[in-house]
Design an enzyme around this catalytic site. Structure first.
Site, PDB file in Angstrom:
ATOM      1  N   ARG A   1       0.836  -1.201   0.000  1.00  0.00           N
ATOM      2  CA  ARG A   1       0.000   0.000   0.000  1.00  0.00           C
ATOM      3  C   ARG A   1       0.869   1.248   0.000  1.00  0.00           C
ATOM      4  O   ARG A   1       1.790   1.374   0.797  1.00  0.00           O
ATOM      5  CB  ARG A   1      -0.889   0.002   1.262  1.00  0.00           C
TER       6      ARG A   1
ATOM      7  N   ARG B   1      -6.368   1.548  -4.667  1.00  0.00           N
ATOM      8  CA  ARG B   1      -5.489   1.059  -3.600  1.00  0.00           C
ATOM      9  C   ARG B   1      -5.316  -0.457  -3.676  1.00  0.00           C
ATOM     10  O   ARG B   1      -6.229  -1.177  -4.062  1.00  0.00           O
ATOM     11  CB  ARG B   1      -6.028   1.464  -2.235  1.00  0.00           C
TER      12      ARG B   1
ATOM     13  N   ASP C   1      -7.135  -2.105   1.491  1.00  0.00           N
ATOM     14  CA  ASP C   1      -7.736  -1.293   2.536  1.00  0.00           C
ATOM     15  C   ASP C   1      -8.294  -2.237   3.590  1.00  0.00           C
ATOM     16  O   ASP C   1      -9.044  -3.149   3.247  1.00  0.00           O
ATOM     17  CB  ASP C   1      -8.937  -0.558   1.918  1.00  0.00           C
TER      18      ASP C   1
ATOM     19  N   ASP D   1     -10.408  -1.792   6.998  1.00  0.00           N
ATOM     20  CA  ASP D   1     -11.105  -0.829   7.855  1.00  0.00           C
ATOM     21  C   ASP D   1     -11.764  -1.527   9.033  1.00  0.00           C
ATOM     22  O   ASP D   1     -12.458  -2.532   8.853  1.00  0.00           O
ATOM     23  CB  ASP D   1     -12.213  -0.117   7.059  1.00  0.00           C
TER      24      ASP D   1
HETATM   25  N1  ROI Z   1     -15.072   1.804  -3.626  1.00  0.00           N
HETATM   26  C1  ROI Z   1     -15.422   0.515  -3.566  1.00  0.00           C
HETATM   27  N2  ROI Z   1     -16.319   0.029  -4.421  1.00  0.00           N
HETATM   28  N3  ROI Z   1     -14.869  -0.342  -2.645  1.00  0.00           N
HETATM   29  C2  ROI Z   1     -13.947   0.115  -1.757  1.00  0.00           C
HETATM   30  O1  ROI Z   1     -13.468  -0.681  -0.918  1.00  0.00           O
HETATM   31  C3  ROI Z   1     -13.577   1.464  -1.783  1.00  0.00           C
HETATM   32  N4  ROI Z   1     -12.672   1.976  -0.898  1.00  0.00           N
HETATM   33  C4  ROI Z   1     -12.346   3.253  -0.900  1.00  0.00           C
HETATM   34  C5  ROI Z   1     -12.928   4.247  -1.878  1.00  0.00           C
HETATM   35  C6  ROI Z   1     -11.797   4.892  -2.645  1.00  0.00           C
HETATM   36  C7  ROI Z   1     -13.711   5.274  -1.107  1.00  0.00           C
HETATM   37  N5  ROI Z   1     -13.817   3.620  -2.826  1.00  0.00           N
HETATM   38  C8  ROI Z   1     -14.167   2.301  -2.754  1.00  0.00           C
HETATM   39  O2  ROI Z   1     -11.502   3.695   0.004  1.00  0.00           O
END
Ligand code: ROI
Length: 172
Positions: free
Chosen positions: A84, A94, A97, A99
């Site tokens: 990342r 990315r 991610d 979260d």
């Molecule tokens: N859009 C989708 N479809 N899935 C994600 O995990 C995701 N993550 C993000 C942003 C860029 C907001 N858009 C995303 O961080």
């Protein structure tokens, strides 16, 4: 004491499916933590700039005895291990991610960590996989997951696979 922690996983670069599989193996190896469940994988339209690839998204359930910021550090380390790079562009593509969506019944509002995740209610790619493994969940702020789902159409999402088909040798 362990708490039920839900993690949102997302990737749209560098073989997103493999990124998620690798991240799940890393989650299963976190100290003082057990990987309890993984949702199906979904592909989803990018939220943010449209000139980026579709995402692969999933949600995992951990039984976790770490403190929230310790877990956050560990998740950010996994993101870094998987290449990342934080770019200036807001909501750009990315490799990975991770979260923290929910941390037991905690409500956290700290500079580095807000729980429940701030955008939880608006994101189909979070709510639908979450509902698969959480069932009838009540959020610490009193909201029902069912109500959030009812207000969030299943749009731009495609279910790829069932979690049962995933190979998770380290999950106990
Ligand atoms: N859009 C989708 N479809 N899935 C994600 O995990 C995701 N993550 C993000 C942003 C860029 C907001 N858009 C995303 O961080």
């Amino acid at each position: 004491m362990t708490e039920a922690v839900y993690i949102g996983l997302g990737s749209n670069l560098a073989e997103p499916l493999e990124q998620l599989h690798e991240a799940l193996l890393a989650l299963a190896q976190l100290p003082h933590t057990q990987l309890r469940a993984v949702s199906s994988f979904y592909t989803s339209d990018p939220l943010g700039p449209a000139d980026q690839p579709r995402y692969v998204n999933a949600v995992a359930l951990l039984d976790c005895a770490l403190e929230p910021l310790t877990l956050l550090d560990a998740l950010q380390q996994i993101e870094l291990n998987q290449g990342r790079v934080r770019k200036a562009e807001r909501w750009g593509p990315r490799t990975l991610d991770l979260d923290i969506l929910l941390f037991g019944q905690r409500l956290l509002d700290e500079p580095r960590l807000r729980v429940p995740h701030y955008h939880l209610q608006a994101r189909a790619f979070v709510l639908y996989p979450l509902a698969e493994i959480a069932g009838q969940l009540r959020l610490p702020d009193g909201r029902q997951l069912d109500d959030l789902l009812a207000a969030c159409p299943f749009v731009g999402l495609e279910k790829l696979s069932d979690s049962a088909t995933l190979d998770l040798p380290h999950a106990r």
